[in-house]
Design a protein around this motif. Structure first.
Motif, short mmCIF file in Angstrom:
data_model
loop_
_atom_site.label_atom_id
_atom_site.label_comp_id
_atom_site.label_asym_id
_atom_site.label_seq_id
_atom_site.Cartn_x
_atom_site.Cartn_y
_atom_site.Cartn_z
N VAL A 1 -4.02 0.86 -5.46
CA VAL A 1 -4.47 1.27 -4.13
C VAL A 1 -5.88 0.74 -3.87
O VAL A 1 -6.15 0.18 -2.80
CB VAL A 1 -4.44 2.81 -3.98
N LEU B 1 0.83 -1.20 0.00
CA LEU B 1 0.00 0.00 0.00
C LEU B 1 0.87 1.25 0.00
O LEU B 1 0.62 2.19 -0.76
CB LEU B 1 -0.94 0.01 1.21
N LEU B 2 1.87 1.29 0.86
CA LEU B 2 2.76 2.44 0.92
C LEU B 2 3.43 2.67 -0.44
O LEU B 2 3.55 3.80 -0.91
CB LEU B 2 3.83 2.25 2.00
N VAL C 1 0.87 3.94 -3.10
CA VAL C 1 0.56 5.36 -2.91
C VAL C 1 1.72 6.22 -3.39
O VAL C 1 1.52 7.23 -4.08
CB VAL C 1 0.24 5.67 -1.44
N ALA D 1 0.18 5.78 4.75
CA ALA D 1 -0.17 5.91 3.33
C ALA D 1 -0.84 7.26 3.08
O ALA D 1 -0.57 7.93 2.08
CB ALA D 1 -1.08 4.76 2.92
#
Length: 230
Positions: free
Chosen positions: A50, A38-39, A42, A70
C-alpha cells in the motif's frame, strides 16, 4: 452462395475474436493499474505494498463493484494502520459505497474510535446518512459504543436529535434497541446531558419515556423524568 456465407462467417468470427482480445487486454490493463492494485493490496492487508502504491499517486477514490474505495475496504476490515496511510494521502472519509456506508459512518456504527477520530480530523460530513437515514451517532447509541457517543456529543454542531427513516433519534434507539445494562444507562445519560430532546416521539407517537417504562428500564425512566420527559 455457400462460399459467400462462409467468408462472412469467418469474418464475423475474426471480428468477435478481436473484440474478445481487446476486452481481455483492457481488463489486464486495468488489473495492472495502480488503482486496482491498491484495492487488492488493502484487501490483503499488505501495508508495505500500500505504501509503495501510494508513492505513485493513484486515484484514491476508485471503487470496486460494491462501490467501496480503498479506505472503505480498510474500514470494513478494521485495518486502521492502512486507513491512516490512505487518509494521510488524501482519501475521502465521506465516500459512500452501494450500502451507503462511508468510512466515518461505519466507524461510528462499529465503535472504531481510532478511525472515527481520523474522520473527524479530516472533514467528516455530518449531513451524510446511512441506508437507514441515520448518523454515526444513532447506531453507536444502539450498539453500546459509549466512547463514540461521548466523542460525538461533545461536538457543538453535531445533530444529536437527527431522526432516521425509522422515526428514531439516537436517544430513542438507545432505549428501544440497546441491551439492558450499565452501558445503556450511561449512553442515555450522556445523550441527555449533551442536550438531546427527551420528548421527541417516534412515528407512532411513543416517547423515550414510554418505551423505557414498557421495557422496565427503571434507571432510565428515573433519568428521563428528572430531565423533564413527559
Amino acid at each position: 452462395m455457400k462460399r459467400y456465407y462462409k467468408i462472412i462467417t469467418l469474418l464475423l468470427i475474426g471480428f468477435l475474436s478481436m473484440q474478445s482480445c481487446n476486452s481481455s487486454n483492457r481488463n489486464n490493463k486495468m488489473a495492472n493499474q495502480p488503482q486496482s492494485k491498491l484495492l487488492k493490496a488493502v484487501s490483503e492487508k499488505d501495508v508495505q505494498l500500500v505504501r509503495a502504491i501510494l508513492n505513485s499517486k493513484p486515484d484514491l477514490e476508485i471503487q470496486d463493484k460494491n462501490g467501496r474505495t480503498a479506505l472503505m475496504i480498510a474500514a470494513y476490515n478494521h485495518y486502521n494502520k492502512i486507513a491512516a496511510l490512505l487518509i494521510a494521502a488524501g482519501a475521502d472519509v465521506n465516500a459512500q459505497d452501494t450500502m451507503q456506508n462511508s468510512p466515518f459512518l461505519y466507524a461510528g456504527a462499529e465503535g472504531n474510535v481510532e478511525l472515527l477520530k481520523m474522520g473527524l480530523e479530516n472533514g467528516a460530513n455530518f449531513n451524510l446518512y446511512n441506508r437507514y437515514g441515520g448518523t454515526a451517532l444513532i447506531p453507536a447509541a444502539e450498539k453500546g459504543h459509549l466512547e463514540v457517543v461521548k466523542i460525538l456529543t461533545k461536538i457543538p454542531d453535531y445533530p444529536i436529535d437527527h431522526i432516521n427513516k425509522l422515526g428514531w433519534t439516537a436517544l430513542l434507539e438507545a432505549v428501544i434497541l440497546s441491551v439492558k445494562n450499565e452501558t445503556q444507562t450511561a449512553i442515555v445519560k450522556t445523550l441527555i446531558d449533551a442536550g438531546a430532546d427527551v420528548n421527541i416521539a417516534d412515528n407512532d407517537g411513543v416517547t423515550s419515556l414510554q418505551h423505557a417504562k414498557d421495557k422496565g428500564l427503571d434507571d432510565i425512566v428515573y433519568i428521563l423524568l428528572k430531565s423533564g420527559a413527559k
